[in-house]
Scaffold this active site. Structure first.
Site, PDB file in Angstrom:
ATOM      1  N   CYS A   1       0.815  -1.217   0.000  1.00  0.00           N
ATOM      2  CA  CYS A   1       0.000   0.000   0.000  1.00  0.00           C
ATOM      3  C   CYS A   1       0.847   1.265   0.000  1.00  0.00           C
ATOM      4  O   CYS A   1       0.315   2.370  -0.160  1.00  0.00           O
ATOM      5  CB  CYS A   1      -0.923  -0.030   1.203  1.00  0.00           C
ATOM      6  SG  CYS A   1      -1.777  -1.607   1.362  1.00  0.00           S
TER       7      CYS A   1
ATOM      8  N   HIS B   1      -2.939   6.340   4.338  1.00  0.00           N
ATOM      9  CA  HIS B   1      -3.418   5.136   3.649  1.00  0.00           C
ATOM     10  C   HIS B   1      -4.703   4.675   4.338  1.00  0.00           C
ATOM     11  O   HIS B   1      -4.784   4.609   5.565  1.00  0.00           O
ATOM     12  CB  HIS B   1      -2.343   4.060   3.710  1.00  0.00           C
ATOM     13  CG  HIS B   1      -2.851   2.714   3.317  1.00  0.00           C
ATOM     14  ND1 HIS B   1      -3.574   2.505   2.167  1.00  0.00           N
ATOM     15  CD2 HIS B   1      -2.768   1.501   3.942  1.00  0.00           C
ATOM     16  CE1 HIS B   1      -3.902   1.231   2.093  1.00  0.00           C
ATOM     17  NE2 HIS B   1      -3.431   0.597   3.151  1.00  0.00           N
TER      18      HIS B   1
ATOM     19  N   ASN C   1      -9.940  -1.108   1.875  1.00  0.00           N
ATOM     20  CA  ASN C   1      -8.500  -0.929   1.643  1.00  0.00           C
ATOM     21  C   ASN C   1      -8.211  -1.220   0.167  1.00  0.00           C
ATOM     22  O   ASN C   1      -8.352  -2.364  -0.272  1.00  0.00           O
ATOM     23  CB  ASN C   1      -7.733  -1.888   2.557  1.00  0.00           C
ATOM     24  CG  ASN C   1      -6.231  -1.756   2.419  1.00  0.00           C
ATOM     25  OD1 ASN C   1      -5.732  -1.129   1.484  1.00  0.00           O
ATOM     26  ND2 ASN C   1      -5.514  -2.357   3.343  1.00  0.00           N
TER      27      ASN C   1
HETATM   28  N1  COA Z   1     -16.278 -11.220  10.827  1.00  0.00           N
HETATM   29  C1  COA Z   1     -16.481 -11.711  12.057  1.00  0.00           C
HETATM   30  N2  COA Z   1     -15.494 -12.136  12.843  1.00  0.00           N
HETATM   31  C2  COA Z   1     -14.245 -12.067  12.372  1.00  0.00           C
HETATM   32  C3  COA Z   1     -13.953 -11.542  11.088  1.00  0.00           C
HETATM   33  C4  COA Z   1     -15.037 -11.128  10.304  1.00  0.00           C
HETATM   34  N3  COA Z   1     -14.878 -10.629   9.065  1.00  0.00           N
HETATM   35  N4  COA Z   1     -12.625 -11.581  10.889  1.00  0.00           N
HETATM   36  C5  COA Z   1     -12.079 -12.088  12.009  1.00  0.00           C
HETATM   37  N5  COA Z   1     -13.052 -12.381  12.902  1.00  0.00           N
HETATM   38  C6  COA Z   1     -12.915 -12.953  14.236  1.00  0.00           C
HETATM   39  C7  COA Z   1     -11.628 -13.707  14.418  1.00  0.00           C
HETATM   40  O1  COA Z   1     -11.755 -15.015  13.908  1.00  0.00           O
HETATM   41  C8  COA Z   1     -11.476 -13.681  15.919  1.00  0.00           C
HETATM   42  O2  COA Z   1     -12.272 -14.713  16.441  1.00  0.00           O
HETATM   43  P1  COA Z   1     -11.737 -15.642  17.650  1.00  0.00           P
HETATM   44  O3  COA Z   1     -11.445 -14.689  18.776  1.00  0.00           O
HETATM   45  O4  COA Z   1     -12.860 -16.554  17.887  1.00  0.00           O
HETATM   46  O5  COA Z   1     -10.498 -16.292  17.114  1.00  0.00           O
HETATM   47  C9  COA Z   1     -12.131 -12.357  16.323  1.00  0.00           C
HETATM   48  O6  COA Z   1     -12.877 -11.922  15.189  1.00  0.00           O
HETATM   49  C10 COA Z   1     -11.159 -11.280  16.777  1.00  0.00           C
HETATM   50  O7  COA Z   1     -10.102 -11.198  15.857  1.00  0.00           O
HETATM   51  P2  COA Z   1      -8.922 -10.173  16.105  1.00  0.00           P
HETATM   52  O8  COA Z   1      -7.835 -10.476  15.154  1.00  0.00           O
HETATM   53  O9  COA Z   1      -8.598 -10.107  17.554  1.00  0.00           O
HETATM   54  O10 COA Z   1      -9.653  -8.778  15.732  1.00  0.00           O
HETATM   55  P3  COA Z   1      -9.026  -7.354  15.652  1.00  0.00           P
HETATM   56  O11 COA Z   1      -9.689  -6.475  16.624  1.00  0.00           O
HETATM   57  O12 COA Z   1      -7.530  -7.365  15.655  1.00  0.00           O
HETATM   58  O13 COA Z   1      -9.476  -6.884  14.203  1.00  0.00           O
HETATM   59  C11 COA Z   1      -8.584  -6.647  11.975  1.00  0.00           C
HETATM   60  C12 COA Z   1      -9.056  -7.618  13.069  1.00  0.00           C
HETATM   61  C13 COA Z   1      -8.100  -7.457  10.807  1.00  0.00           C
HETATM   62  C14 COA Z   1      -9.761  -5.798  11.564  1.00  0.00           C
HETATM   63  C15 COA Z   1      -7.485  -5.744  12.550  1.00  0.00           C
HETATM   64  O14 COA Z   1      -6.494  -6.509  13.169  1.00  0.00           O
HETATM   65  C16 COA Z   1      -6.873  -4.890  11.481  1.00  0.00           C
HETATM   66  O15 COA Z   1      -7.488  -4.041  10.941  1.00  0.00           O
HETATM   67  N6  COA Z   1      -5.582  -5.110  11.182  1.00  0.00           N
HETATM   68  C17 COA Z   1      -4.914  -4.399  10.120  1.00  0.00           C
HETATM   69  C18 COA Z   1      -5.330  -4.950   8.796  1.00  0.00           C
HETATM   70  C19 COA Z   1      -4.876  -4.103   7.665  1.00  0.00           C
HETATM   71  O16 COA Z   1      -5.222  -2.973   7.601  1.00  0.00           O
HETATM   72  N7  COA Z   1      -4.100  -4.697   6.739  1.00  0.00           N
HETATM   73  C20 COA Z   1      -3.598  -4.036   5.600  1.00  0.00           C
HETATM   74  C21 COA Z   1      -2.566  -3.041   6.010  1.00  0.00           C
HETATM   75  S1  COA Z   1      -1.854  -2.246   4.656  1.00  0.00           S
END
Ligand code: COA
Length: 329
Positions: free
Chosen positions: A116, A256, A286
Site C-alpha cells: 500500500c 493510507h 482498503n
Molecule cells: N467477521 C467476524 N469475525 C471475524 C472476522 C469477520 N470478518 N474476521 C475475524 N473475525 C474474528 C476472528 O476469527 C477472531 O475470532 P476468535 O477470537 O474466535 O479467534 C475475532 O474476530 C477477533 O479477531 P482479532 O484479530 O482479535 O480482531 P481485531 O480487533 O484485531 O481486528 C482486523 C481484526 C483485521 C480488523 C485488525 O487486526 C486490522 O485491521 N488489522 C490491520 C489490517 C490491515 O489494515 N491490513 C492491511 C494493512 S496495509
C-alpha cells in the site's frame, strides 16, 4: 539552472461501478455489518467487473490525470505503476498501460509488491526523475485486491476493494509542490502480510490450485495494525522535520485508508484533530496502492484542499514498506 516547482501537475482516479456492502459479505461468510463496521469502519467496497482488469482501471485513472494536467499521452516521458495485483505475471502492468494510453515508446516500469506504500514511493522516484531530466512522469497506484484475496477467509476478504489513482509529476509554477518525502523498508517482517503462492518459493501447482492458494493473502492483523500506526505517524513526522514545519501548519493529512482505527490512531499520534484527517475507507475499503491517490483526488474534488494548503500523505504496506510526502498546493 533554476528549477521551477517539482510536484503534482494532474490527478485522476477511477473506481469500478459495482458496490458490495457488508450485508452482502454476511450472506457469503460468517460475518456481520456490525463486526466489520466496528473493527474497520468499512461499509462498502468496489469490485471490478469481470471484463475489467488491472490495466483497465489504471488506464482510466491515468486518462483523468492527463486531462487534469492538460496533457496528451505523447507528452508523458515515463510511467510508473505501483501494484501488487498485476495484469499478468510478466510483462509488467506499465507496459499494458503504455500501449492502452497510446503513449510514446517511453520507459515504463512497475513497483511490484510494494504494498500500500507503492504510490507514495512512486511519487518520490518520479520527483527525482523530473529533477534530472525535466520529464513528466505518470505515477499510478492500482489494485484489484478482490482477485488476490481468498473469498473464504473472513480475516481478510472484508477488508479489501478495487480502485486506481494516478498523478502526473512534473515541473511547473502551478504544481502541487513536493516539499519533502521519506520512505523506508523493514524486510525482516515480510511474513506478516504476504501472498506467497506463485513465486519461486511456492510455485503454482495442481495441489495448491485445488486449495485455491493462489488467491490467499496471509495477514497477522494485530501485528499489521500496530506496525502501520507506528510507521505512518513516524514517517509523517519525519517529512515535517525535513521541511522545518509543524503539524499545525498542515491543512489535511491523507493516510493510507486501511482501517478507520488505524487512521484515527495515526492522527492521534501526530496530534492532529479528526477534521484534518481525510477518511473515505467507509466507501472503498482498503484499495492498497490506490488508496492514497484516490483519497487525494477525492479530497480535492470535494474542495477540501485550497491553493497554498500543505497536505501530508502517509502510507504503509506489505514489505514492510512505508512512505510519506508533504505537498504544497
Ligand atoms: N467477521 C467476524 N469475525 C471475524 C472476522 C469477520 N470478518 N474476521 C475475524 N473475525 C474474528 C476472528 O476469527 C477472531 O475470532 P476468535 O477470537 O474466535 O479467534 C475475532 O474476530 C477477533 O479477531 P482479532 O484479530 O482479535 O480482531 P481485531 O480487533 O484485531 O481486528 C482486523 C481484526 C483485521 C480488523 C485488525 O487486526 C486490522 O485491521 N488489522 C490491520 C489490517 C490491515 O489494515 N491490513 C492491511 C494493512 S496495509
Amino acid at each position: 539552472m533554476t528549477q521551477t516547482r517539482i510536484g503534482l501537475i494532474g490527478l485522476g482516479a477511477y473506481v469500478p461501478e459495482r458496490i458490495m456492502t457488508n450485508d452482502e459479505w454476511a450472506q457469503l461468510i460468517d460475518t456481520s455489518d456490525e463486526w466489520i463496521t466496528t473493527r474497520t469502519g468499512i461499509k462498502r467496497r468496489r469490485l471490478a467487473a469481470d471484463n475489467e482488469n488491472t490495466a483497465d482501471l489504471a488506464t482510466f485513472a491515468a486518462e483523468r490525470a492527463l486531462a487534469d494536467a492538460g496533457l496528451i499521452p505523447d507528452q508523458i516521458d515515463e510511467i510508473i505503476v505501483a501494484s501488487d495485483t498485476p495484469e499478468v505475471y510478466t510483462p509488467d502492468t506499465a507496459s499494458f498501460v503504455q500501449h492502452r494510453l497510446g503513449a510514446s515508446e517511453i520507459p515504463t516500469y512497475d513497483l511490484a509488491g510494494s504494498g500500500c506504500a507503492g504510490f507514495v514511493l512512486g511519487l518520490d522516484i518520479a520527483r527525482s526523475r523530473v529533477g534530472v531530466g525535466d520529464r513528466r512522469v505518470l505515477v499510478i497506484g492500482v489494485e484489484l485486491l478482490t482477485r488476490l484475496m481468498s473469498w473464504r477467509d473472513r480475516n481478510t476478504c472484508v477488508l479489501f476493494g478495487d480502485a486506481a489513482g494516478a498523478a502526473v509529476v512534473g515541473a511547473g509554477a502551478g504544481a502541487a509542490e513536493i516539499v519533502a518525502a521519506t520512505a523506508g523498508t523493514d524486510g525482516s517482517r515480510g511474513h506478516i502480510l504476504t501472498a506467497e503462492v506463485g513465486g519461486t518459493r511456492a510455485p503454482f501447482n495442481v495441489e495448491r490450485a485445488r486449495q485455491l492458494l493462489h488467491q490467499w493473502i496471509v495477514m497477522k492483523g494485530r501485528e499489521v495494525f500496530k506496525e502501520a500506526t507506528t510507521r505512518m505517524s513516524a514517517a509523517a513526522k519525519e517529512v515535517l522535520t525535513q521541511a522545518g514545519l509543524d503539524v499545525d501548519d498542515v491543512a489535511l493529512v491523507i493516510p493510507h485508508q486501511a482501517n478507520l482505527r488505524i487512521i484515527q490512531a495515526t492522527g492521534k499520534a501526530l496530534g492532529v484533530p479528526a477534521e484534518k484527517v481525510y477518511v473515505n475507507v467507509q466507501e472503498y475499503g482498503n484499495t492498497g496502492s490506490a488508496s492514497v491517490p484516490l483519497a487525494l483526488w477525492e479530497a480535492r474534488q470535494q474542495g477540501r484542499i485550497a491553493v497554498g494548503d500543505l497536505v501530508l500523505l502517509t502510507s504503509f504496506g506489505a514489505g514492510f514498506h512505508w512512505a510519506a510526502m508533504l505537498l504544497r498546493f
